[in-house]
Design a protein around this motif. Sequence first.
Motif, PDB file in Angstrom:
ATOM      1  N   ASP A 131       0.814  -1.210   0.000  1.00 26.59           N
ATOM      2  CA  ASP A 131       0.000   0.000   0.000  1.00 26.59           C
ATOM      3  C   ASP A 131       0.848   1.259   0.000  1.00 26.59           C
ATOM      4  O   ASP A 131       0.448   2.293  -0.549  1.00 26.59           O
ATOM      5  CB  ASP A 131      -0.922  -0.003   1.219  1.00 26.59           C
ATOM      6  N   LEU A 132       2.033   1.186   0.596  1.00 26.65           N
ATOM      7  CA  LEU A 132       2.880   2.367   0.723  1.00 26.65           C
ATOM      8  C   LEU A 132       3.666   2.693  -0.537  1.00 26.65           C
ATOM      9  O   LEU A 132       4.279   3.762  -0.615  1.00 26.65           O
ATOM     10  CB  LEU A 132       3.850   2.180   1.895  1.00 26.65           C
ATOM     11  N   ILE A 133       3.656   1.804  -1.530  1.00 31.76           N
ATOM     12  CA  ILE A 133       4.444   2.060  -2.742  1.00 31.76           C
ATOM     13  C   ILE A 133       3.559   2.300  -3.977  1.00 31.76           C
ATOM     14  O   ILE A 133       4.069   2.349  -5.094  1.00 31.76           O
ATOM     15  CB  ILE A 133       5.449   0.914  -3.013  1.00 31.76           C
ATOM     16  N   VAL A 134       2.246   2.423  -3.772  1.00 36.70           N
ATOM     17  CA  VAL A 134       1.354   2.709  -4.898  1.00 36.70           C
ATOM     18  C   VAL A 134       1.646   4.119  -5.408  1.00 36.70           C
ATOM     19  O   VAL A 134       1.509   5.098  -4.675  1.00 36.70           O
ATOM     20  CB  VAL A 134      -0.126   2.592  -4.491  1.00 36.70           C
ATOM     21  N   ILE A 135       2.061   4.236  -6.673  1.00 37.60           N
ATOM     22  CA  ILE A 135       2.449   5.537  -7.237  1.00 37.60           C
ATOM     23  C   ILE A 135       1.431   6.031  -8.249  1.00 37.60           C
ATOM     24  O   ILE A 135       0.815   7.082  -8.089  1.00 37.60           O
ATOM     25  CB  ILE A 135       3.841   5.435  -7.895  1.00 37.60           C
ATOM     26  N   LYS A 136       1.240   5.238  -9.297  1.00 36.67           N
ATOM     27  CA  LYS A 136       0.322   5.645 -10.357  1.00 36.67           C
ATOM     28  C   LYS A 136      -0.519   4.439 -10.758  1.00 36.67           C
ATOM     29  O   LYS A 136      -0.268   3.793 -11.776  1.00 36.67           O
ATOM     30  CB  LYS A 136       1.093   6.198 -11.561  1.00 36.67           C
ATOM     31  N   PRO A 137      -1.531   4.115  -9.972  1.00 37.56           N
ATOM     32  CA  PRO A 137      -2.310   2.886 -10.220  1.00 37.56           C
ATOM     33  C   PRO A 137      -3.168   3.000 -11.470  1.00 37.56           C
ATOM     34  O   PRO A 137      -3.673   4.072 -11.815  1.00 37.56           O
ATOM     35  CB  PRO A 137      -3.174   2.772  -8.966  1.00 37.56           C
ATOM     36  N   ILE A 138      -3.305   1.875 -12.145  1.00 36.96           N
ATOM     37  CA  ILE A 138      -4.168   1.795 -13.318  1.00 36.96           C
ATOM     38  C   ILE A 138      -5.386   0.965 -12.972  1.00 36.96           C
ATOM     39  O   ILE A 138      -5.351   0.133 -12.053  1.00 36.96           O
ATOM     40  CB  ILE A 138      -3.428   1.177 -14.526  1.00 36.96           C
ATOM     41  N   SER A 139      -6.466   1.175 -13.689  1.00 37.87           N
ATOM     42  CA  SER A 139      -7.702   0.427 -13.475  1.00 37.87           C
ATOM     43  C   SER A 139      -7.758  -0.739 -14.451  1.00 37.87           C
ATOM     44  O   SER A 139      -7.601  -0.549 -15.671  1.00 37.87           O
ATOM     45  CB  SER A 139      -8.913   1.354 -13.668  1.00 37.87           C
ATOM     46  N   LEU A 140      -7.949  -1.930 -13.942  1.00 36.46           N
ATOM     47  CA  LEU A 140      -8.016  -3.119 -14.788  1.00 36.46           C
ATOM     48  C   LEU A 140      -9.438  -3.343 -15.278  1.00 36.46           C
ATOM     49  O   LEU A 140     -10.404  -2.985 -14.602  1.00 36.46           O
ATOM     50  CB  LEU A 140      -7.556  -4.347 -14.001  1.00 36.46           C
ATOM     51  N   PRO A 141      -9.598  -3.944 -16.448  1.00 33.97           N
ATOM     52  CA  PRO A 141     -10.949  -4.270 -16.937  1.00 33.97           C
ATOM     53  C   PRO A 141     -11.679  -5.191 -15.961  1.00 33.97           C
ATOM     54  O   PRO A 141     -11.056  -6.001 -15.262  1.00 33.97           O
ATOM     55  CB  PRO A 141     -10.675  -4.983 -18.272  1.00 33.97           C
ATOM     56  N   LYS A 142     -12.993  -5.064 -15.925  1.00 30.36           N
ATOM     57  CA  LYS A 142     -13.779  -5.856 -14.970  1.00 30.36           C
ATOM     58  C   LYS A 142     -13.592  -7.351 -15.179  1.00 30.36           C
ATOM     59  O   LYS A 142     -13.486  -8.118 -14.218  1.00 30.36           O
ATOM     60  CB  LYS A 142     -15.259  -5.486 -15.089  1.00 30.36           C
ATOM     61  N   TRP A 143     -13.572  -7.790 -16.452  1.00 26.94           N
ATOM     62  CA  TRP A 143     -13.443  -9.216 -16.713  1.00 26.94           C
ATOM     63  C   TRP A 143     -12.099  -9.747 -16.208  1.00 26.94           C
ATOM     64  O   TRP A 143     -12.004 -10.872 -15.694  1.00 26.94           O
ATOM     65  CB  TRP A 143     -13.579  -9.506 -18.211  1.00 26.94           C
ATOM     66  N   LEU A 144     -11.035  -8.916 -16.320  1.00 25.80           N
ATOM     67  CA  LEU A 144      -9.716  -9.337 -15.850  1.00 25.80           C
ATOM     68  C   LEU A 144      -9.684  -9.363 -14.318  1.00 25.80           C
ATOM     69  O   LEU A 144      -9.092 -10.271 -13.724  1.00 25.80           O
ATOM     70  CB  LEU A 144      -8.648  -8.391 -16.386  1.00 25.80           C
ATOM     71  N   ASN A 145     -10.327  -8.389 -13.695  1.00 27.42           N
ATOM     72  CA  ASN A 145     -10.417  -8.367 -12.238  1.00 27.42           C
ATOM     73  C   ASN A 145     -11.092  -9.626 -11.706  1.00 27.42           C
ATOM     74  O   ASN A 145     -10.622 -10.254 -10.745  1.00 27.42           O
ATOM     75  CB  ASN A 145     -11.200  -7.132 -11.775  1.00 27.42           C
ATOM     76  N   LYS A 146     -12.207  -9.997 -12.334  1.00 28.46           N
ATOM     77  CA  LYS A 146     -12.952 -11.173 -11.886  1.00 28.46           C
ATOM     78  C   LYS A 146     -12.167 -12.460 -12.141  1.00 28.46           C
ATOM     79  O   LYS A 146     -12.186 -13.389 -11.326  1.00 28.46           O
ATOM     80  CB  LYS A 146     -14.312 -11.227 -12.572  1.00 28.46           C
ATOM     81  N   THR A 147     -11.494 -12.530 -13.280  1.00 24.24           N
ATOM     82  CA  THR A 147     -10.726 -13.734 -13.610  1.00 24.24           C
ATOM     83  C   THR A 147      -9.553 -13.918 -12.654  1.00 24.24           C
ATOM     84  O   THR A 147      -9.347 -15.009 -12.097  1.00 24.24           O
ATOM     85  CB  THR A 147     -10.216 -13.661 -15.052  1.00 24.24           C
ATOM     86  N   LEU A 148      -8.784 -12.854 -12.442  1.00 23.70           N
ATOM     87  CA  LEU A 148      -7.647 -12.936 -11.526  1.00 23.70           C
ATOM     88  C   LEU A 148      -8.127 -13.141 -10.091  1.00 23.70           C
ATOM     89  O   LEU A 148      -7.404 -13.727  -9.271  1.00 23.70           O
ATOM     90  CB  LEU A 148      -6.809 -11.661 -11.614  1.00 23.70           C
ATOM     91  N   GLY A 149      -9.339 -12.684  -9.800  1.00 21.00           N
ATOM     92  CA  GLY A 149      -9.885 -12.852  -8.457  1.00 21.00           C
ATOM     93  C   GLY A 149     -10.188 -14.296  -8.091  1.00 21.00           C
ATOM     94  O   GLY A 149     -10.466 -14.592  -6.923  1.00 21.00           O
ATOM     95  N   LEU A 150     -10.130 -15.210  -9.065  1.00 20.75           N
ATOM     96  CA  LEU A 150     -10.328 -16.635  -8.774  1.00 20.75           C
ATOM     97  C   LEU A 150      -9.070 -17.286  -8.200  1.00 20.75           C
ATOM     98  O   LEU A 150      -9.147 -18.332  -7.552  1.00 20.75           O
ATOM     99  CB  LEU A 150     -10.738 -17.381 -10.053  1.00 20.75           C
ATOM    100  N   ILE A 151      -7.917 -16.660  -8.438  1.00 20.64           N
ATOM    101  CA  ILE A 151      -6.647 -17.272  -8.025  1.00 20.64           C
ATOM    102  C   ILE A 151      -6.553 -17.450  -6.512  1.00 20.64           C
ATOM    103  O   ILE A 151      -6.084 -18.498  -6.036  1.00 20.64           O
ATOM    104  CB  ILE A 151      -5.453 -16.462  -8.563  1.00 20.64           C
ATOM    105  N   PRO A 152      -6.967 -16.466  -5.689  1.00 23.98           N
ATOM    106  CA  PRO A 152      -6.897 -16.699  -4.229  1.00 23.98           C
ATOM    107  C   PRO A 152      -7.684 -17.923  -3.772  1.00 23.98           C
ATOM    108  O   PRO A 152      -7.265 -18.612  -2.826  1.00 23.98           O
ATOM    109  CB  PRO A 152      -7.490 -15.408  -3.641  1.00 23.98           C
ATOM    110  N   TYR A 153      -8.803 -18.215  -4.422  1.00 25.48           N
ATOM    111  CA  TYR A 153      -9.584 -19.401  -4.064  1.00 25.48           C
ATOM    112  C   TYR A 153      -8.803 -20.673  -4.390  1.00 25.48           C
ATOM    113  O   TYR A 153      -8.818 -21.639  -3.620  1.00 25.48           O
ATOM    114  CB  TYR A 153     -10.916 -19.401  -4.811  1.00 25.48           C
ATOM    115  N   LEU A 154      -8.125 -20.672  -5.545  1.00 23.50           N
ATOM    116  CA  LEU A 154      -7.312 -21.822  -5.921  1.00 23.50           C
ATOM    117  C   LEU A 154      -6.132 -21.982  -4.966  1.00 23.50           C
ATOM    118  O   LEU A 154      -5.817 -23.102  -4.519  1.00 23.50           O
ATOM    119  CB  LEU A 154      -6.812 -21.659  -7.356  1.00 23.50           C
ATOM    120  N   TYR A 155      -5.494 -20.872  -4.643  1.00 21.45           N
ATOM    121  CA  TYR A 155      -4.350 -20.900  -3.725  1.00 21.45           C
ATOM    122  C   TYR A 155      -4.786 -21.398  -2.347  1.00 21.45           C
ATOM    123  O   TYR A 155      -4.097 -22.209  -1.715  1.00 21.45           O
ATOM    124  CB  TYR A 155      -3.756 -19.497  -3.638  1.00 21.45           C
ATOM    125  N   LEU A 156      -5.938 -20.913  -1.880  1.00 21.01           N
ATOM    126  CA  LEU A 156      -6.463 -21.368  -0.594  1.00 21.01           C
ATOM    127  C   LEU A 156      -6.744 -22.868  -0.620  1.00 21.01           C
ATOM    128  O   LEU A 156      -6.426 -23.591   0.336  1.00 21.01           O
ATOM    129  CB  LEU A 156      -7.742 -20.598  -0.251  1.00 21.01           C
TER     130      LEU A 156
END
Length: 401
Positions: free
Chosen positions: A133-158
């Motif tokens: 959180d302390l190194i966020v400089i110039k964040p970009i917004s990801l497409p919704k479909w990419l956000n949802k797809t990458l959001g599945l990875i924590p479930y797999l990792y868990l």
Amino acid sequence: MSAQQQRFPKPEFDTGYEQPSPITPEPRALALEYFDVLVLLLVLSAATWMALKSRSRQGLIWLSIFTLAYFGFYRNGCICSIGSIQNVTLTFFDPTYAISLTALLFFVLPLLFTLFFGRTFCAGACPLGAIQDLIVIKPISLPKWLNKTLGLIPYLYLSLAVLFAATGTDFIICRYDPFVGIFRMDAKLLMAILGISFLLMGMFVARPYCRFLCPYSVPLSWMSRFSKWHLTITPSTCIQCKLCANSCPFDAIDYPTNEKEVVKSGLGPKRFLTYVLVIPLWVALGVFVGNRSHVFLSKANSTVYLAELLISHPEVRNDPDNIDVQTFMSLGKTMDELVVEAEKIQDKFYLGSMIAGGFMGLVIGMTLLNTVVFRKRQDYEPHKGNCFSCARCVDYCPVEK
């Protein structure tokens, strides 16, 4: 005493092998461990107060710096709430293992706070979140479909972390923590590259580990959705200036519902019903994939790997440089005993992999279902599951009390 000494005689090899120094911190006195719990409790309370009551982004920044210094660099990232998932899992599946009270509290306390106040643990009490959180400089917004797809990875990792811990195979969350090597200043080259890569990525894609990898984010997200007291963007009536949405680097702000666009999209009851009916098929597919992959996954267990190695390559028994093989030979166990032990572990993987696969199928099905579910919103609101309660949006909101 002599009988006990001879029961497990020390292997004697002349291979030039030297026992590596431990990579985990030395055990602390019990009083100091309880002090860590007290610090966690105080930091959680302070983060909750700053996010919900004082609405102070600056206060959360200073708190994150303290968390990073204490739980990160001073305590070397151990013990952490994220890794405690594995301790809790092993307690349920291994009767010879008893979780320490401190590890249990590190697991439970953030979840309890999240259940009532949202993800304030992520806001200022997690060292892994703080360093990103302390190194966020110039964040970009990801497409919704990419956000949802990458959001599945924590479930797999868990799923994998629970499976490997339940079978006594490994604590993969700790082994592949990208920042623990930075905290301890002793990372191997590969882990150092991984940690630095996450930090460099985090300058533009805010909190990549928290959003797209952290397994603890799964139960935190579940708990946060039921929180009664959660961070609010405005202290009073929203004027819909959209400044909060532009300020959030995590794409965690839900927009007001545009009913006309919903109607035009064709997302109606028929598609909703279709997605509901398909969920059992996703679960069945996940169970099938888990069934087919259990043999491959079980090879990560040292006992299974050693049994297969000795069966397929019996000549390695005479290899003096293979420490694992020579250690096994020195214990006096027979191949039959090793094979029986390996088969028991594979049976655990057989059941566990199917459960993990079914869980992932359910997650995918529910994720797709959520794409056709809309809740009416009049104002801009933080998404309870994804919001880290960092209070950035609070600073940008022009509405005053």
